[in-house]
Structure formats: structure tokens, C-alpha cells
Design a protein around this motif. Structure first.
Motif, PDB file in Angstrom:
ATOM      1  N   GLY A  50      33.995  52.149  -0.802  1.00 51.48           N
ATOM      2  CA  GLY A  50      34.910  53.032  -1.497  1.00 51.48           C
ATOM      3  C   GLY A  50      34.800  54.444  -1.139  1.00 51.48           C
ATOM      4  N   GLY A 104      36.131  55.766   1.939  1.00 53.16           N
ATOM      5  CA  GLY A 104      37.256  55.955   2.447  1.00 53.16           C
ATOM      6  C   GLY A 104      37.437  55.778   3.787  1.00 53.16           C
ATOM      7  N   LYS A 105      36.594  54.570   4.326  1.00 51.62           N
ATOM      8  CA  LYS A 105      36.388  54.196   5.673  1.00 51.62           C
ATOM      9  C   LYS A 105      37.649  53.764   6.165  1.00 51.62           C
ATOM     10  CE  LYS A 105      32.703  51.712   4.999  1.00 51.62           C
ATOM     11  NZ  LYS A 105      32.851  51.623   3.602  1.00 51.62           N
ATOM     12  N   SER A 106      38.192  52.704   5.455  1.00 50.51           N
ATOM     13  CA  SER A 106      39.366  51.934   5.824  1.00 50.51           C
ATOM     14  C   SER A 106      40.481  53.000   5.663  1.00 50.51           C
ATOM     15  CB  SER A 106      39.683  50.839   4.857  1.00 50.51           C
ATOM     16  OG  SER A 106      38.638  50.030   4.929  1.00 50.51           O
ATOM     17  N   THR A 107      40.749  53.897   4.674  1.00 48.27           N
ATOM     18  CA  THR A 107      41.627  54.902   4.445  1.00 48.27           C
ATOM     19  C   THR A 107      41.594  55.611   5.891  1.00 48.27           C
ATOM     20  OG1 THR A 107      41.123  55.045   2.072  1.00 48.27           O
ATOM     21  CG2 THR A 107      42.522  56.826   3.243  1.00 48.27           C
TER      22      THR A 107
HETATM   23  N1  LIG Z   1      46.592  52.064  -1.820  1.00 46.92           N
HETATM   24  C1  LIG Z   1      45.707  52.574  -2.442  1.00 46.92           C
HETATM   25  N2  LIG Z   1      46.027  53.177  -3.717  1.00 46.92           N
HETATM   26  C2  LIG Z   1      45.091  53.645  -4.494  1.00 46.92           C
HETATM   27  N3  LIG Z   1      43.944  53.760  -4.263  1.00 46.92           N
HETATM   28  C3  LIG Z   1      43.470  53.307  -3.075  1.00 46.92           C
HETATM   29  C4  LIG Z   1      44.450  52.770  -2.041  1.00 46.92           C
HETATM   30  N4  LIG Z   1      43.650  52.513  -1.150  1.00 46.92           N
HETATM   31  C5  LIG Z   1      42.498  52.725  -1.287  1.00 46.92           C
HETATM   32  N5  LIG Z   1      42.246  53.269  -2.341  1.00 46.92           N
HETATM   33  C6  LIG Z   1      41.129  53.845  -3.022  1.00 46.92           C
HETATM   34  O1  LIG Z   1      40.304  55.011  -2.108  1.00 46.92           O
HETATM   35  C7  LIG Z   1      39.149  54.715  -2.208  1.00 46.92           C
HETATM   36  C8  LIG Z   1      38.750  54.445  -0.747  1.00 46.92           C
HETATM   37  O2  LIG Z   1      39.432  53.258  -0.175  1.00 46.92           O
HETATM   38  P1  LIG Z   1      38.625  52.513   1.027  1.00 46.92           P
HETATM   39  O3  LIG Z   1      39.173  53.457   2.275  1.00 46.92           O
HETATM   40  O4  LIG Z   1      39.275  51.254   1.228  1.00 46.92           O
HETATM   41  O5  LIG Z   1      37.080  52.510   1.123  1.00 46.92           O
HETATM   42  P2  LIG Z   1      36.094  51.919   1.980  1.00 46.92           P
HETATM   43  O6  LIG Z   1      36.819  51.102   3.071  1.00 46.92           O
HETATM   44  O7  LIG Z   1      35.009  52.911   2.377  1.00 46.92           O
HETATM   45  O8  LIG Z   1      35.232  50.749   1.157  1.00 46.92           O
HETATM   46  C9  LIG Z   1      38.643  53.555  -3.186  1.00 46.92           C
HETATM   47  O9  LIG Z   1      38.226  54.208  -4.257  1.00 46.92           O
HETATM   48  C10 LIG Z   1      40.048  52.697  -3.326  1.00 46.92           C
HETATM   49  O10 LIG Z   1      40.060  52.217  -4.710  1.00 46.92           O
END
Ligand SMILES: Nc1ncnc2c1ncn2[C@@H]1O[C@H](COP(=O)(O)OP(=O)(O)O)[C@@H](O)[C@H]1O
Ligand SMILES: [Mg+2]
Lengths: 254, 258
Positions: A37, A39-42
Motif C-alpha cells: 500500500g 504506492g509501488k504499483s501506482t
Molecule cells: N484505483 C484506486 N482508487 C483508490 N485508491 C487506490 C486505487 N489504487 C490504489 N489505491 C490506494 O493507493 C494505495 C497504494 O496502492 P498501490 O500502489 O497498489 O500499493 P502497493 O502496490 O505499493 O502495494 C493503497 O492504499 C490503495 O488502497
């Protein structure tokens, strides 16, 4: 080279990426570490333009890709990258072979007759036999899914591959096989790789550079050696995989 | 209370806007990229095969019950079941054919489309389309829109045929109307414009079902539960819109003399 400058991304009031600055060197493997969570994937979805960032720049060979809106130019931006999804994201209405060949008709000039040869070649690159092509994605194990997914990415010959947690959920041996594959792609074809992971073993093994993402910023960037030796308590805790340290306290305070 | 209603309204407007954007994007990609012909054919076959049986069965019985009700009522008033064929065929071809077909197609094929695209959305398969040189609009939405637009009118024709057959069976075997009379009641009063009326409705319902079901699919969030929600949401929205649109279409078409 890819340069990320002051990148910002929020979901509503949740500021996931606050100010990310990062350089991705050509032909090298850069790992991005961070908790779940964080934000790596983000971050890599912003690079792939699957998500629109809220501010900052992503320079690919000097050109800012965050401002591109024309759908065709956007497709050209994406063409630079291959994206390995965390769960594989294989199309479950198609066979493995059709999955691997899927991007060919959109992104390459390879004629249809040559697809079987490409499928065979790419499956071989990820250590799978030709017979696997006939299976459905639902018949594959976790490790095989990741490998098929990687074969699908390799088929379109991207310049840079973004790996979303390639070893998560795999047993230690399969994790190591995937790590070796990532290294091999670098050595054989000179692909630039960005690898998201919280698998320290894999990160130290494959990375040329590591970036630690914490609270929406890159807290530390350096070589694996520098990460092993750092006395930054946050990174130290993450690298050692300890429940005691500043990160835990931070979580509890919130 | 008012904020709750306001929220529902906002959500509704939001979704309508989103669906309109999707249709616009479909127009963009239809004009500028290759048409996924194979997908279009596969989808048309799936939708047709999925919906044919249920459409035929429901239409047959609707034709039967129409004949029975009309026959009994007219019999009570005039002492003779006259014009049963006329009533059955008008009701079917102008209204019930497209409406029944629409409801069945939404429930069978529409639900399947939303569930399929929705599952792809929550497992990042839609994102994967972008990474492999295409996009959900070009690869999924356009072929499905085409398939609904092709199959709905065809299924409606079959629905009409089965309904008229159902009416015939009841009129002839239960009410004792001579078969020739039932058929001439139809041919004497039905005109090309009545078929046109039903055809236009079928087409518009098809467009609406395709839009709603594809949009609900691509906007799905939240895992398996989300897929279930958007699927039921899509079917309910379609059925409500079919019945509401049917009234307005009848009024508009009548104003144009169709
Ligand atoms: N489409 C979205 N809408 C709302 N919140 C999101 C969305 N995608 C990710 N998040 C939130 O953003 C944060 C980072 O997500 P993500 O990048 O998937 O984390 P990681 O890949 O590092 O585990 C998380 O708290 C997640 O709940
Ligand atoms: Mg993630």
C-alpha cells in the motif's frame, strides 16, 4: 533513460505519491522497495499511463509523457514499456499461446504464419515447453502464470519492462527462478527493468540500483551494497524484516 | 433524506456521463482503428444462441396468453372471439416482441457481457489490453455493440413469429377460431409501418443494452463482489430502461405516424 521528477498522485484525499524523484538507468535493473500500500504499483502504473498522475514529470528519453493525451500518441508512449501484472492478468478466455501472441498483431509487423514460432521461442525463453501453449490460463500454477505473462511481454519486445511484484506468492525456488529470468533478460537482450518487490533476497540478487519508497517519496536510492550498509532506521528495518522500528511506531500512531 | 436522493441522482448522472464518454470513445476508435471482426462474429453467435431459446419460449406463451385473454374478453362482449389475430399481432409486433426480446437479451447475454468484462476489469485484464497495443473500447466494446445491434432485431423477428404461432394455437384449438380467419385478421390490418415501429424499438433497445452492459462491465471495481453488483445492476437498469423507453418511443414514433 527515464527520469521521474516531483511525481504526485492522489486518490481523493489519500496522497499516495507525494514527491517521487527517481532515475532509471538504461539496461539496468532498478528495484523499488516499499511496504504494501505504499504506492509501488501506482508509481509504475503512472509510468505506463494506466493512471494519470496529478503533477510532476516522467521524462522518457527527455520527453515528458505525463502530458500526452492523444490516444495514438499515448499508445506510442506505452509501446516503450512492457508491464508484468502482479497476478499475471492473462486473458482467461484464450489459450496460453493466444495470450503470448496477443500483442503481436497490434504492435509488430510479424505475419500471422510466424506466430507459432514466436510463441515457441518466447515460451522457451521463460523455460516453458511448447505444449503449454495449448493450455488455458486456469490450468497453470502461480509460477507458470508469471512466466507465461512474461513471455507475453517479451513477445512485443519492449525497451523497458515494469515488473509488479514478480516473486510475490511464489515458493522460494520459483522466486529464484523468476529472479534469474529477470537477470537473463538484462544480460541477453539488454532490457531496462523496473522491479517492484518486497522480497529482499531477490532485490539484492538482481538489482543494480534500489529505491526505497516511503510515505510517497523515495527515501533512499543506491546500490545493493549501500542498502546493505545503510543506517537509515526505516530502510534498516525493512531490509532486516523486523517488526520493531520506526515504521511500526508510525503505523501505531496513525 | 435529501442528501441521499441527491447522492443517488449524482451517481446516476455520473454513470450516464461515463456511459456517454464510452460511446463517444467507441465512435472514435471505430473510425480510426481496425474493426475486430472475429470478436464481432463470435459475440453475435454467443448472444444469438444464448437468447434464442428463452426468447422463443417466452414469446410463444405470451402469444398464447394474449390470444386467450383477448378471445375471452371479446367473447364476453360480442359473443364471438373476433379479431384475435389482429390484437395478438399488433401487441406483439409493435410492443411485446421488442420488449420481451430486450428483457431476455439483457438477462442472458447482457449479464454475461457485464460479468465477463467486469471480471477482466478486476483482474487487470483491461489494463493488460492497453499494455499490449489495444484498448477495451476497440477490443471489447465495439464488437459487442455491433453484435447486439445485429442480433436484437433478428431475435425480435423470431420472437414475433413464435408469439404469432402461440396465438394461433390458442385461437384455433382453444377458442375455435378458424385458422384462415386468424391469419387474415393479421394480414388485413398489419402494415409495413407496424414492422418498422417494432424494428426501430429493437434497434434502440439493442444500443441501450450494449451501452449499459459494457459500461457496467468496464467500470467494475472491487473483486468478485463488485462483479456480482455490476451484473445485477446492469440487468435491472436495462429492464427499467426498456420499459421506460418503450413508452417514450411509442409516443415519439406515433407522432411521426409510425
Ligand atoms: N484505483 C484506486 N482508487 C483508490 N485508491 C487506490 C486505487 N489504487 C490504489 N489505491 C490506494 O493507493 C494505495 C497504494 O496502492 P498501490 O500502489 O497498489 O500499493 P502497493 O502496490 O505499493 O502495494 C493503497 O492504499 C490503495 O488502497
Ligand atoms: Mg501493488
Amino acid at each position: 533513460m527515464i527520469e521521474i521528477k516531483h511525481l504526485k498522485k492522489s486518490f481523493g484525499s489519500h496522497h499516495v505519491l507525494r514527491d517521487v524523484n527517481l532515475k532509471i538507468e538504461d539496461g539496468k535493473i532498478t528495484s523499488i522497495l516499499g511496504g504494501s500500500g505504499s504506492g509501488k504499483s501506482t508509481l509504475i502504473k503512472c509510468m505506463m499511463r494506466l493512471l494519470d498522475s496529478d503533477g510532476g514529470e516522467i521524462l522518457v528519453n527527455g520527453k515528458d509523457i505525463t502530458k500526452v493525451t492523444n490516444p495514438f500518441r499515448l499508445a506510442a508512449v506505452r509501446r516503450h514499456f512492457g508491464y508484468l501484472f502482479q497476478e499475471g492478468a492473462l486473458f482467461d478466455s484464450m489459450t496460453v499461446g493466444e495470450n503470448v501472441a496477443f500483442g503481436l498483431s497490434y504492435l509488430t509487423d510479424i505475419p500471422k504464419e510466424k506466430y507459432p514460432a514466436v510463441i515457441k521461442e518466447k515460451l522457451a525463453m521463460v523455460g516453458l515447453k511448447e505444449e503449454v501453449a495449448k493450455l488455458n490460463p486456469s490450468e497453470l500454477s502461480g509460477g507458470m502464470r508469471k512466466r507465461v505473462s512474461l513471455a507475453r511481454v517479451l513477445a512485443i519486445s519492449p525497451k523497458c519492462i515494469l515488473y509488479d511484484e514478480p516473486t510475490t506468492g511464489l515458493d522460494p525456488i520459483m522466486s529464484d527462478i523468476i529472479s534469474d529470468l529477470i537477470l537473463e533478460m538484462k544480460k541477453k537482450i539488454g532490457i531496462t527493468s523496473v522491479v517492484i518487490t518486497h522480497d529482499m533476497h531477490s532485490a539484492f540478487k538482481i538489482s543494480d540500483y534500489i529505491a526505497f519508497l516511503y510515505e510517497g517519496e523515495i527515501m533512499l536510492y543506491g546500490t545493493p551494497e549501500e542498502f546493505r550498509k545503510t543506517d537509515n532506521p526505516y530502510v534498516r528495518q525493512f531490509v532486516d524484516g523486523s517488526s520493531h522500528g520506526p515504521i511500526q511506531m508510525k503505523l501505531m500512531r496513525e | 433524506m435529501f442528501t441521499a436522493i441527491g447522492k443517488v441522482m449524482m451517481n446516476w448522472l455520473d454513470q450516464t456521463g461515463g456511459a456517454a464518454d464510452m460511446v463517444r470513445s467507441a465512435g472514435f476508435w471505430l473510425a480510426r482503428s481496425r474493426f475486430e471482426f472475429k470478436q464481432f462474429v463470435l459475440q453475435s453467435i454467443t448472444i444469438g444462441v444464448d437468447s434464442f431459446g428463452v426468447t422463443a419460449l417466452t414469446s410463444l406463451f405470451t402469444g398464447m396468453v394474449l390470444a386467450l385473454q383477448a378471445g375471452n374478453t371479446i367473447n364476453n362482449i360480442f359473443g364471438d372471439p373476433i379479431f384475435v389475430g389482429t390484437i395478438v399481432s399488433f401487441s406483439l409486433i409493435r410492443e411485446l416482441g421488442p420488449v420481451l426480446t430486450g428483457v431476455v437479451v439483457a438477462g442472458r447475454a447482457g449479464a454475461a457481457v457485464t460479468a465477463h468484462i467486469g471480471t477482466m476489469a478486476v483482474t487487470e485484464q483491461l489494463d493488460a489490453l492497453y499494455t499490449l497495443g489495444t484498448n477495451p473500447t476497440q477490443y471489447l466494446v465495439i464488437p459487442r455493440m455491433g453484435a447486439f445491434l445485429l442480433t436484437m432485431p433478428v431475435l425480435t423477428v423470431f420472437s414475433n413469429i413464435f408469439g404469432v404461432i402461440g396465438g394461433y394455437l390458442v385461437a384455433v384449438y382453444a377458442l375455435g377460431v378458424p385458422g384462415e380467419v386468424y391469419l387474415s385478421d393479421i394480414t388485413t390490418f398489419m402494415g409495413a409501418k407496424d414492422f418498422m415501429h417494432g424494428f426501430i424499438k429493437a434497434f434502440i433497445f439493442a444500443f441501450m443494452i450494449a451501452t449499459v452492459c459494457c459500461y457496467k462491465g468496464v467500470s467494475t471495481r472491487g473483486g468478485a463482489e463488485g462483479v456480482g453488483k455490476s451484473t445485477t445492476g446492469a440487468v435491472v437498469t436495462c429492464i427499467v430502461l426498456i420499459l421506460v423507453l418503450d413508452y417514450f418511443l411509442t409516443a415519439i414514433l406515433a407522432a411521426f405516424g409510425i
